[in-house]
Design an enzyme around this catalytic site. Structure first.
Site, PDB file in Angstrom:
ATOM      1  N   CYS A 183      46.154  43.201  40.448  1.00 35.96           N
ATOM      2  CA  CYS A 183      44.891  43.616  40.760  1.00 35.96           C
ATOM      3  C   CYS A 183      45.729  44.486  42.371  1.00 35.96           C
ATOM      4  O   CYS A 183      46.517  44.741  42.763  1.00 35.96           O
ATOM      5  CB  CYS A 183      44.177  42.303  42.184  1.00 35.96           C
ATOM      6  N   HIS A 234      37.775  39.449  36.205  1.00 31.70           N
ATOM      7  CA  HIS A 234      38.055  39.791  37.870  1.00 31.70           C
ATOM      8  C   HIS A 234      37.298  40.033  38.247  1.00 31.70           C
ATOM      9  O   HIS A 234      37.219  40.150  39.664  1.00 31.70           O
ATOM     10  CB  HIS A 234      39.034  40.278  36.886  1.00 31.70           C
ATOM     11  N   GLU A 235      36.893  41.304  37.786  1.00 31.94           N
ATOM     12  CA  GLU A 235      36.234  41.861  38.494  1.00 31.94           C
ATOM     13  C   GLU A 235      34.791  41.854  39.290  1.00 31.94           C
ATOM     14  O   GLU A 235      34.068  41.793  40.372  1.00 31.94           O
ATOM     15  CB  GLU A 235      34.950  43.934  37.851  1.00 31.94           C
ATOM     16  N   HIS A 249      35.062  39.994  41.807  1.00 28.08           N
ATOM     17  CA  HIS A 249      35.198  40.876  43.319  1.00 28.08           C
ATOM     18  C   HIS A 249      33.461  40.932  43.846  1.00 28.08           C
ATOM     19  O   HIS A 249      33.984  41.070  45.215  1.00 28.08           O
ATOM     20  CB  HIS A 249      35.518  41.947  42.795  1.00 28.08           C
TER      21      HIS A 249
HETATM   22 ZN    ZN Z   1      40.873  43.297  41.489  1.00 30.45          ZN
END
Ligand code: ZN
Length: 188
Positions: free
Chosen positions: A106, A148-149, A152
């Site tokens: 990341c 993953h995004e 976030h």
């Molecule tokens: Zn990330």
């Protein structure tokens, strides 16, 4: 203009992004800047929180690596590269199936990578820059990046997805990074 990447320890990374209600010139400019920032840092994805904006916006480009992905629209296979870079506004990930375990990093955690368990196949639904809602299914790296995004955008970080032994092994480095980030925040 490339933007500065927010590092672990900055509270904005834990802030859930607000829905984007309208695609304004400011949003278009932010997307341009985020794409530039992602490319400059050889990232596969970048969420708005990582450049200091807590909104539901992320960009992805899997062409930076040779790790495989598949993409399907309405059940038809599409070459993932033809869709890159992806701009996902107000995205939702659902219909998670299967499992993949693989290395993940990341940009907000420099030099830290770990094996992370994710769903193999997911459905992604999002709005593009024209304001149109679109959907696709994906597997492999693209699926990992989308998960993953979207995490976030909800204030969830990849360290939350690590198994406890991996996270314990990284705890010293994570604490140092957090401390350094907080020190830099105070200086501003
Ligand atoms: Zn990330």
């Amino acid at each position: 203009m490339p933007l500065e990447i927010v590092k672990y320890g900055d509270p904005i990374l834990r802030t859930k992004g607000k829905q984007v209600s309208k695609i304004t010139p400011e949003i278009e400019q932010l997307v341009t800047d985020m794409l530039e920032t992602m490319r400059e840092n050889a990232g596969v994805g970048l969420a708005a929180q990582q450049v200091g904006k807590a909104i539901q916006l992320t960009v992805i480009d899997t062409r930076q690596t040779d790790r495989p992905s598949t993409l399907e629209i309405d059940g038809k296979a599409v070459e993932p590269a033809s869709m890159m870079p992806l701009v996902l506004i107000n995205p939702v990930v659902n219909e998670a199936e299967g499992e993949q375990i693989g290395p993940e990093g990341c940009l907000s955690f420099p030099e830290i990578t770990a094996e992370i368990r994710r769903a193999d196949r997911v459905r992604v639904e999002a709005t593009n820059l024209k304001g149109e809602r679109f959907r696709f299914h994906c597997t492999g790296l693209l699926s990992r990046a989308a998960q993953h995004e979207v995490d976030h955008l909800n204030g969830i970080l990849f360290i939350d997805r690590m198994d406890s032994a991996t996270k314990a092994g990284l705890s010293g480095r994570l604490k140092r990074l957090q401390k350094e980030t907080k020190k830099n925040l105070k200086r501003r």
